[in-house]
Write an enzyme that holds these catalytic residues in place. Structure first.
Site, mmCIF file in Angstrom:
data_model
loop_
_atom_site.group_PDB
_atom_site.id
_atom_site.type_symbol
_atom_site.label_atom_id
_atom_site.label_comp_id
_atom_site.label_asym_id
_atom_site.label_seq_id
_atom_site.Cartn_x
_atom_site.Cartn_y
_atom_site.Cartn_z
ATOM 1 N N HIS B 262 0.837 -1.205 0.000
ATOM 2 C CA HIS B 262 0.000 0.000 0.000
ATOM 3 C C HIS B 262 0.875 1.260 0.000
ATOM 4 O O HIS B 262 0.728 2.136 -0.856
ATOM 5 C CB HIS B 262 -0.924 -0.016 1.223
ATOM 6 N N GLU B 263 1.794 1.333 0.964
ATOM 7 C CA GLU B 263 2.617 2.554 1.071
ATOM 8 C C GLU B 263 3.576 2.676 -0.108
ATOM 9 O O GLU B 263 3.873 3.784 -0.547
ATOM 10 C CB GLU B 263 3.377 2.562 2.402
ATOM 11 N N HIS B 266 1.853 4.471 -2.832
ATOM 12 C CA HIS B 266 1.998 5.922 -2.623
ATOM 13 C C HIS B 266 3.407 6.374 -3.004
ATOM 14 O O HIS B 266 3.602 7.409 -3.634
ATOM 15 C CB HIS B 266 1.747 6.274 -1.148
ATOM 16 N N GLU B 292 -4.512 7.723 -3.404
ATOM 17 C CA GLU B 292 -5.025 6.447 -2.890
ATOM 18 C C GLU B 292 -5.257 5.445 -4.023
ATOM 19 O O GLU B 292 -5.197 4.234 -3.799
ATOM 20 C CB GLU B 292 -6.311 6.703 -2.095
#
Lengths: 495, 495
Positions: B262-263, B266, B292
């Site tokens: 997830h990160e 980003h 996102e």
């Protein structure tokens, strides 16, 4: 109406906060920054120094300082120290033409690269023209800053307020005379057999042991950290944020341990500075020679003592079971081995100051005009052989070994020896003046030692100039006596 | 003469550099800062935001913006985007009276503490007066910022330029209708037997595995890091310095792995932003809903796919040998389990958006005036039971579970769902538009997927507003179709 003094306090607080932010960026650069991030980080660092310089050198700041000086009450030592240091820093910052500052900054960038190449090739002649330029520009700085006796004094003053070439020559000269026979005797002793220390020391065990020791001597981990970096250092970057770094060798736990003891000594000083004065000059650490006294105290006077190893060897065995066959006396012998060698940063406690003396004498000769840049290698090698009895085979193990000159920080080296002298003088005096401190050195419970340093050194910040501070704390000015007696005890078994 | 536009570029570059420094301080606060250092760090953060605000809201900056707008060339999309965002930010910053800004900042401090206590006691009434104040002050902000249709739009706009309550109501409403039967079916499937996943996952092995995965999907470790923090986040704090954090559970390697995916999503966006525009609004990430989309893409569309586990299970077994008995299909089943639950941050992919929808509808009702603060718990519980079929036993597992409202970041929640919608829309469109991307999803060699996102999303920075950006990239505006189809495939085995 807001007084000029109040304005200076407010400005100082703000600029401290900005400088402290830059300190985190600087710390991060050494410890964490991804490799491709360096160029942008350099731009950030440059912005911070430019911002602080611009704010502090504004004309109105000069007016405030004059007004604060005029209104100074006779019974306010904090305000007096603040005015003394504001004036000193303001005059030194504003008397330099921007072009001179930029020229030196640019010359440093090139000379550091040239030094690294010259050292690699072991060829001083490649570095010589750069060094000449740095010396010329530094001389111009010193002329503008001003001095009473010798030009070199103005350069030393950046690192050690009030110290002079003349005073250092006397102190370090007498140290040399006393040291020569100690070195002779210490290096003639049979070497300690290190085979019992051989083994594997996992980083996480070293880290846990170091942390335990640092905590025991008083380092506050709620207001500090220990991280890993190539170059060990300490950064007191906020009132409750002091960070040490160390590096690990998995075949030698003593290397990181003594690194941590040294940096924790710096860290205890930073953690003990008067927090209510932060942002005021009075709240700053006073000099490099005093800072180094604190690191050397914990590294050498504490960490290399018999009592320390009587207390800590059992814990070391807990982390590193293969040490079980060794005695505290073995460790004491292992950490107090003397050897003549070429490289300063690898030198033991007894030969270290001879390395410094050599550099100090050469810097004196450069700035007095007696020594031409081209003649440095010859002069270095001649002096080195006379002090150490070893020939210098090449410039890399000789006059090119240290980074300092390529950074134009002339006058920095002597503060290392001042640190050693101050550490011994303070340790000896504290023991004499305070029975609890004397017991602390016997029981290896060092709380009274830290309490004494807190009161006498840390909490004084920059209220007094370094010499004055040491004299007040120890009851007498620093001489080489305490250090020589300490080394004779350690290395010759005297006393 | 220096043009107004050039002055704005120079100012933007300088303030970016200052903001980037503050970002490091903020990162450090979450990851490293010693506990006692927090108060001083808060002072530093406040200095940075004050400095940037003061510089950017100066009257001359307004004049420069007007002049730059007047001189804007028709064929310069970068300058057009810069002027558009400078104007937007300047007007929004300067139209607020200082007192209103300070009142909100102060109210937030108190309300966060009150929220933490209220949640602990599971008693909304303790938080209600604080929330009332935050809502009133936010309403006053929105009135000053201005809006075309509904007041709430001005609040959403901070996080998602151009988004409106009306538009979101339509999109999220249609998503809800489509989701309800999927949730019903997905949560009725028998649960996957997780016993084969049980075991010990040492942190250093998880860290090594995560790093290998992050590197394989394209995260540049020469321009970034992964560290440990309580709250996983990503900070793109310099052109070549993007840092992710994760946290570890030694009984579950999937938790840190999906955190990192997830990160890193980003982070890939941050690393792909146009570096030559850094310091210009055009160079910024465009919105939370687009940001996102990138994190959800790598977390869900990549990391929860069959192909991903065909490629990565063998490496997982290398690090965690007790997984040797599992098949890629087992992992695929394990990471795609649906369950009705009360807590948003623990929700699976299929129920997650229902949690968001609930919050969005309640925020709409608060700011339209239809819902009084005191009635929030009742309304929350009623809606929750209708969407999830579960009663809410107390406020802690109900309307007090999230920190967002106590920070007055109303309008933030819908960007989570926008991220999910955008991720599915972009993933589906990229596969359709580019055969190499379609193959990437089959072979789990995702270089073509990253290349597509780089070109279509990352390198566009803020040239286009979010809706426009997504439409240009995907060839059509975002709807709920792609997300629903994706979830039906994942959870119902369709397609």
């Amino acid at each position: 109406m807001i007084s000029a003094y109040s304005r200076l306090l407010a400005l100082g607080k703000e600029l401290q906060l900005v400088n402290d932010s830059a300190a985190l960026l600087g710390w991060d650069q050494e410890v964490l920054l991804p490799s491709r991030g360096i160029a942008y980080r350099a731009e950030q660092m440059s912005w911070f120094s430019g911002y602080v310089h611009e704010r502090f050198t504004a004309a109105e700041v000069g007016e405030w300082i004059a007004e604060a000086e005029a209104g100074l009450a006779a019974d306010d030592p904090v305000a007096a120290a603040n005015c003394r240091e504001w004036r000193h820093e303001y005059d030194r910052s504003t008397c330099l033409p921007t072009k001179l500052v930029q020229d030196l900054a640019e010359a440093r960038v090139h000379s550091q690269a040239a030094w690294a190449e010259a050292r690699k090739a072991s060829d001083f002649s490649r570095f010589a023209p750069h060094l000449q330029k740095l010396v010329d520009l530094s001389r111009e700085h010193a002329e503008r800053w001003g001095y009473e006796d010798q030009l070199y004094d103005a350069l030393i003053d950046r690192f050690e307020r009030g110290a002079t070439a003349r005073g250092l020559t006397a102190t370090l000269g007498s140290l040399r005379e006393a040291l020569v026979p100690v070195v002779e005797a210490a290096t003639s002793r049979p070497a300690f057999d290190r085979s019992g220390l051989q083994g594997h020391y996992p980083i996480e065990k070293q880290s846990a042991f170091n942390r335990e020791v640092a905590e025991a001597i008083g380092f506050d981990f709620e207001a500090g950290r220990i991280d890993t970096a190539v170059h060990p250092f300490c950064s007191g970057m906020a009132p409750y944020d002091t960070r040490l770094t160390t590096r690990y060798d998995e075949s030698d736990f003593l290397s990181s341990l003594f690194g941590v003891l040294h940096e924790a000594g710096h860290g205890l000083y930073e953690q003990g500075l008067p927090k209510e004065w932060r942002g005021q000059p009075a709240g700053n650490s006073v000099s490099l020679g005093v800072h180094e006294s604190q690191s050397r105290l914990w590294e050498n006077h504490v960490g290399r003592s018999r009592a320390f190893w009587e207390r800590w060897l059992p814990r070391a065995v807990h982390y590193f079971p293969h040490l079980a066959g060794l005695t505290p006396a073995d460790l004491y012998a292992a950490v107090n081995q003397a050897e003549r060698s070429h490289i300063r940063v690898e030198a033991d406690e007894v030969t270290y100051d001879l390395h410094i003396l050599l550099r100090f004498e050469i810097e004196c000769a450069i700035f007095s005009g007696e020594l031409a840049i081209a003649d440095i290698p010859g002069e270095w090698n001649r002096r080195f052989e006379s002090y150490f009895g070893l020939p210098v085979k090449n410039d890399a193990e000789g006059c090119l070994q240290d980074i300092h000159w390529s950074m134009a920080i002339f006058g920095y080296f002597p503060t290392y020896s001042l640190g050693n002298l101050n550490a011994a003088h303070l340790a000896t005096s504290a023991r004499r003046l305070d029975p609890a401190v004397a017991r602390a050195f016997e029981t290896a419970d060092y709380a009274p030692l830290l309490a004494w340093m807190r009161k006498q050194i840390h909490e004084a910040g920059s209220l007094h100039l370094p010499d004055d501070l040491i004299t007040r704390a120890a009851g007498s000015p620093v001489t080489s006596d305490a250090l020589v007696a300490h080394l004779r005890e350690r290395y010759l078994g005297e006393g």
